[in-house]
Each structure stands twice: as C-alpha cells, then as structure tokens.
Design a protein around this motif. Structure first.
Motif, mmCIF file in Angstrom:
data_model
loop_
_atom_site.group_PDB
_atom_site.id
_atom_site.type_symbol
_atom_site.label_atom_id
_atom_site.label_comp_id
_atom_site.label_asym_id
_atom_site.label_seq_id
_atom_site.Cartn_x
_atom_site.Cartn_y
_atom_site.Cartn_z
ATOM 1 N N LEU A 88 0.829 -1.203 0.000
ATOM 2 C CA LEU A 88 0.000 0.000 0.000
ATOM 3 C C LEU A 88 0.866 1.257 0.000
ATOM 4 O O LEU A 88 0.578 2.229 -0.715
ATOM 5 N N GLY A 89 1.949 1.225 0.791
ATOM 6 C CA GLY A 89 2.854 2.366 0.810
ATOM 7 C C GLY A 89 3.558 2.564 -0.522
ATOM 8 O O GLY A 89 3.713 3.694 -0.999
ATOM 9 N N LEU A 90 3.969 1.457 -1.133
ATOM 10 C CA LEU A 90 4.631 1.554 -2.440
ATOM 11 C C LEU A 90 3.661 2.035 -3.518
ATOM 12 O O LEU A 90 4.045 2.796 -4.417
ATOM 13 N N ALA A 91 2.392 1.607 -3.434
ATOM 14 C CA ALA A 91 1.392 2.085 -4.386
ATOM 15 C C ALA A 91 1.149 3.581 -4.207
ATOM 16 O O ALA A 91 1.049 4.333 -5.195
ATOM 17 N N ALA A 92 1.071 4.035 -2.943
ATOM 18 C CA ALA A 92 0.896 5.468 -2.685
ATOM 19 C C ALA A 92 2.088 6.265 -3.203
ATOM 20 O O ALA A 92 1.930 7.333 -3.810
ATOM 21 N N LEU A 93 3.304 5.746 -2.964
ATOM 22 C CA LEU A 93 4.506 6.397 -3.486
ATOM 23 C C LEU A 93 4.462 6.449 -5.010
ATOM 24 O O LEU A 93 4.850 7.458 -5.629
ATOM 25 N N GLY A 94 3.995 5.363 -5.630
ATOM 26 C CA GLY A 94 3.879 5.338 -7.082
ATOM 27 C C GLY A 94 2.906 6.375 -7.601
ATOM 28 O O GLY A 94 3.159 7.018 -8.632
ATOM 29 N N ILE A 95 1.789 6.573 -6.906
ATOM 30 C CA ILE A 95 0.807 7.572 -7.327
ATOM 31 C C ILE A 95 1.413 8.969 -7.274
ATOM 32 O O ILE A 95 1.250 9.785 -8.192
ATOM 33 N N VAL A 96 2.148 9.255 -6.193
ATOM 34 C CA VAL A 96 2.782 10.570 -6.051
ATOM 35 C C VAL A 96 3.857 10.774 -7.118
ATOM 36 O O VAL A 96 3.917 11.824 -7.782
ATOM 37 N N ALA A 97 4.726 9.765 -7.296
ATOM 38 C CA ALA A 97 5.795 9.876 -8.288
ATOM 39 C C ALA A 97 5.222 9.984 -9.700
ATOM 40 O O ALA A 97 5.741 10.729 -10.537
ATOM 41 N N ARG A 98 4.150 9.259 -9.946
ATOM 42 C CA ARG A 98 3.530 9.290 -11.269
ATOM 43 C C ARG A 98 2.947 10.669 -11.560
ATOM 44 O O ARG A 98 3.157 11.232 -12.637
ATOM 45 N N GLY A 99 2.211 11.214 -10.586
ATOM 46 C CA GLY A 99 1.602 12.524 -10.785
ATOM 47 C C GLY A 99 2.632 13.625 -10.955
ATOM 48 O O GLY A 99 2.519 14.467 -11.855
ATOM 49 N N ALA A 156 6.333 6.893 -16.242
ATOM 50 C CA ALA A 156 6.108 5.605 -16.902
ATOM 51 C C ALA A 156 6.311 4.429 -15.951
ATOM 52 O O ALA A 156 5.483 3.511 -15.883
ATOM 53 N N CYS A 157 7.422 4.435 -15.207
ATOM 54 C CA CYS A 157 7.705 3.320 -14.287
ATOM 55 C C CYS A 157 6.659 3.233 -13.181
ATOM 56 O O CYS A 157 6.203 2.140 -12.822
ATOM 57 N N SER A 158 6.259 4.382 -12.643
ATOM 58 C CA SER A 158 5.243 4.384 -11.577
ATOM 59 C C SER A 158 3.900 3.894 -12.090
ATOM 60 O O SER A 158 3.123 3.282 -11.341
ATOM 61 N N SER A 159 3.626 4.146 -13.377
ATOM 62 C CA SER A 159 2.361 3.691 -13.958
ATOM 63 C C SER A 159 2.279 2.177 -14.031
ATOM 64 O O SER A 159 1.182 1.612 -14.061
ATOM 65 N N VAL A 160 3.423 1.513 -14.077
ATOM 66 C CA VAL A 160 3.456 0.047 -14.112
ATOM 67 C C VAL A 160 3.482 -0.519 -12.698
ATOM 68 O O VAL A 160 2.764 -1.484 -12.374
ATOM 69 N N LEU A 161 4.292 0.072 -11.827
ATOM 70 C CA LEU A 161 4.461 -0.474 -10.474
ATOM 71 C C LEU A 161 3.221 -0.274 -9.612
ATOM 72 O O LEU A 161 2.880 -1.149 -8.806
ATOM 73 N N THR A 162 2.520 0.845 -9.775
ATOM 74 C CA THR A 162 1.363 1.122 -8.915
ATOM 75 C C THR A 162 0.246 0.088 -9.091
ATOM 76 O O THR A 162 -0.232 -0.473 -8.090
ATOM 77 N N PRO A 163 -0.223 -0.201 -10.302
ATOM 78 C CA PRO A 163 -1.253 -1.253 -10.416
ATOM 79 C C PRO A 163 -0.747 -2.618 -9.984
ATOM 80 O O PRO A 163 -1.529 -3.438 -9.492
ATOM 81 N N PHE A 164 0.559 -2.871 -10.164
ATOM 82 C CA PHE A 164 1.094 -4.158 -9.708
ATOM 83 C C PHE A 164 0.925 -4.293 -8.198
ATOM 84 O O PHE A 164 0.453 -5.335 -7.717
ATOM 85 N N PHE A 165 1.281 -3.265 -7.445
ATOM 86 C CA PHE A 165 1.166 -3.347 -5.989
ATOM 87 C C PHE A 165 -0.291 -3.392 -5.542
ATOM 88 O O PHE A 165 -0.630 -4.093 -4.588
ATOM 89 N N PHE A 166 -1.167 -2.670 -6.227
ATOM 90 C CA PHE A 166 -2.595 -2.775 -5.905
ATOM 91 C C PHE A 166 -3.087 -4.200 -6.169
ATOM 92 O O PHE A 166 -3.916 -4.736 -5.419
ATOM 93 N N GLY A 167 -2.589 -4.813 -7.237
ATOM 94 C CA GLY A 167 -2.964 -6.198 -7.528
ATOM 95 C C GLY A 167 -2.491 -7.161 -6.464
ATOM 96 O O GLY A 167 -3.198 -8.115 -6.117
ATOM 97 N N THR A 168 -1.284 -6.934 -5.923
ATOM 98 C CA THR A 168 -0.799 -7.810 -4.845
ATOM 99 C C THR A 168 -1.642 -7.648 -3.580
ATOM 100 O O THR A 168 -1.851 -8.612 -2.842
ATOM 101 N N VAL A 169 -2.108 -6.433 -3.333
ATOM 102 C CA VAL A 169 -3.002 -6.202 -2.189
ATOM 103 C C VAL A 169 -4.286 -7.004 -2.355
ATOM 104 O O VAL A 169 -4.744 -7.685 -1.423
ATOM 105 N N ALA A 170 -4.883 -6.935 -3.550
ATOM 106 C CA ALA A 170 -6.103 -7.694 -3.815
ATOM 107 C C ALA A 170 -5.857 -9.193 -3.647
ATOM 108 O O ALA A 170 -6.692 -9.914 -3.078
ATOM 109 N N GLY A 171 -4.707 -9.676 -4.122
ATOM 110 C CA GLY A 171 -4.388 -11.095 -3.981
ATOM 111 C C GLY A 171 -4.202 -11.510 -2.536
ATOM 112 O O GLY A 171 -4.643 -12.592 -2.128
ATOM 113 N N GLY A 172 -3.564 -10.658 -1.741
ATOM 114 C CA GLY A 172 -3.383 -10.972 -0.326
ATOM 115 C C GLY A 172 -4.695 -11.049 0.427
ATOM 116 O O GLY A 172 -4.891 -11.920 1.286
#
Length: 329
Positions: free
Chosen positions: A87-98, A121-137
């Motif tokens: 969740l923290g990495l996804a939040a960081l990705g949202i900030v870095a992406r914006g 670009a990198c944050s756009s890939v990593l953020t949904p990945f981390f959200f997906g891992t949250v959903a999987g957990g």
C-alpha cells in the motif's frame, strides 16, 4: 445494510479499475514507446488523451478508502497493518507518477524531461502491480482479522503476484483500446493501427495470464478457486466472451464498440472476484456483517454517498464527454 454498502464499495473498485486502470495502462505504453524520437508520437497522444482527466480518475480511489475505513473499520485496520508495504509503495507510485507527469510538461527539454518521463512511466506500471498484490493478499485469506499479519508473505505469494501481473496486463489492454479510439478521432492512421496491434497483443497476454492463474489459484487459494469456478463462473464466462469479441472487432476497426466490450470484460472479471469472496470481506475469516460499523454510521455514509453521486458523477460524465469530443485543450 452492510451488504448494500459492500456493493457500493465494490462499484467504486470497478470504477477505479476502469478509469484508473486505463490511466495506468497509458503509462505502460509510454514506458514501452521507445526512444525520444521514435516514441514521441505515442507520448504526445498519451499526453493529450489523459491530461484533462488523470487527476479526476483518482476520485474513485479516495471514495473506496473513505468507504472502507468508515463502514468497515476493522477490515481497514487489518489491511493497513498487514499490507502496509505494498500500500505504501502504491501510494509512493501515485505521487511519483503525478509529479512526473506534471513536470514532464514543465521540463520540455533535456535531462529533466527524461527523468520526469521515466518516473511517470515506471510508476504507472508499479502502482497497479502493488494494488494487484493487495487484492491477492486479501482474496487468498492472508490478512488476519486482528491485523498485523506477516508483512512479506501477505503479498509476496503466488496469488498476489498473479493479481499484480494481471492488473498490469489488464490496464495495458484497456489503455490500448481507449488510445486506439483517440487516434481514430484524430485521424492518425499509423497510431491507430499501432495501438490496435498493442491492444490485440495485450488482450492475448491478459487471457494467457488468466488461464495460468486458474492453476495458481487451485494450488494456492482453493476456496477462491472453488467459488470462482461455481458462483463466479457466469461472470467469468461473460468476461471471456466480451474480451474475445473485443479482440475480433479490433481487427475490423470498431473502437466505440470495442471500448464497451473491454469495459464489460473488466467489470465482470472484477465482479466475479467480489461474488466469489462473498460473504467474506477478508479471505475466509471476516464477514461483511462482522466487520461493519454501527448502523447509525452506515446510514450517514449512505446519505453522504448519495450526495456525492449526485454532485460528482454528472461532473465526471461531462468531463469524459468533453474529452471524447475533443473540446478540452
């Protein structure tokens, strides 16, 4: 009432998967567009397509978080004390992406443009990945009701990795479909053809990931697999048929119809997850009713949500409509 709130929450999740997902997927194609000269046409199309709407798409994420911490505080506490790393990495990705997207416009030359573009670009890939891992957990039951679960295995597991990879591929597919339509509106035949090929490839990859996921879930999350193969099966069948139809129509160049079919495919696959997990909010051990806040709180949340829908949804529809009609600069 708690079930009704859970449905409202899941509608917000689906909306974010569609609008935020297309947003993130555009960043994926930005990342893979190539060098500065070769990738400039792709990046220019992405810029003009998402610039007016990218901040508005996060409305759904805020709605989801406010709803879950108000209506289901125990579940929210359990998730945030267990899955705080992704969740923290996804939040960081949202900030870095914006910030990367904003600075890319301001720093239009040299190293500054390159750095901000890479961050976007990198944050756009990593953020949904981390959200997906949250959903999987959550779906695999690795978040205990009392919270403070294992900080690593809760999201570094087969189901979570599957969720992350599937999120990235689905976002890429959805963005490619939408960008095909944008290129067509701008009468840019080469880009339209290029994104049609991208959409076709991303759709096939997403289908293959989903197919492999069947075996992953069977071994790692047997209850989720059983529910998906029974009560969730009709929605998954609809998702597969719509996805297949979208791929076939892509070859014939029908972006408006393909957009609708792609949206239905993603809506039904996310909905299948929700149906399969019901009546549990966390895996197999915390039900929606057990996690619900007091009735008075739920009534207030329903009233606030109604007001929000009346005020915000028409505004978003107007924004998207103006963007599709190329009325925004």
């Amino acid at each position: 009432m708690s079930d009704f709130i859970a449905v409202v929450l899941f509608i917000g999740v689906i909306a974010y998967a569609l609008f935020g997902g297309a947003d993130y997927g555009a960043g994926f194609w930005d990342l893979t567009a190539g060098g500065a000269a070769r990738g400039r046409p792709v990046r220019e199309l992405i810029n003009v397509s998402i610039s007016p709407v990218w901040e508005a798409n996060h409305t759904w994420l805020i709605f989801c978080f406010v709803t879950i911490w108000t209506a289901f505080p125990q579940a929210f506490t359990a998730m945030t004390t267990t899955l705080y790393i992704p969740l923290g990495l996804a939040a960081l990705g949202i900030v870095a992406r914006g910030s990367g997207f904003a600075f890319r416009h301001a720093l239009a030359q040299g190293r500054g443009e390159l750095i901000s573009g890479v961050a976007f670009a990198c944050s756009s890939v990593l953020t949904p990945f981390f959200f997906g891992t949250v959903a999987g957990g959550i779906a695999s039951g690795r978040v205990p009701s009392a919270g403070h679960g294992d900080a690593l295995s809760s999201w570094l597991n087969p189901t979570s990795v599957l969720g992350g990879v599937l999120a990235v591929t689905v976002c890429a597919y959805l963005a490619a479909v939408f960008l095909t339509g944008q290129a067509q509106h701008r009468a840019d035949t080469p880009l339209e053809k290029a994104f049609r090929h991208r959409a076709f490839g991303a759709g096939i990859v997403a289908g293959l990931v989903a197919l492999v996921g069947v075996f992953v879930l069977r071994a790692d999350s047997p209850r989720l697999f059983h529910r998906l193969s029974t009560v969730g099966a009709p929605l998954l069948v609809v998702s597969g048929l719509c996805g297949l139809a979208a791929l076939l129509l892509l070859r014939k160049g029908s972006p408006p119809v393909v957009r609708i079919l792609a949206a239905i495919a993603i809506t039904t696959v996310v909905g299948g997850w929700g149906v399969a997990q019901y009546p549990y909010l966390l895996g197999t051990h915390l039900t929606i009713q057990q996690a619900a806040a007091p009735t008075a709180t739920l009534w207030v949340l329903i009233a606030v949500s109604f007001v929000a829908v009346v005020l915000i949804v028409p505004s978003l529809l107007l924004l998207y409509s103006l963007q599709l009609r190329r009325k925004l600069g």
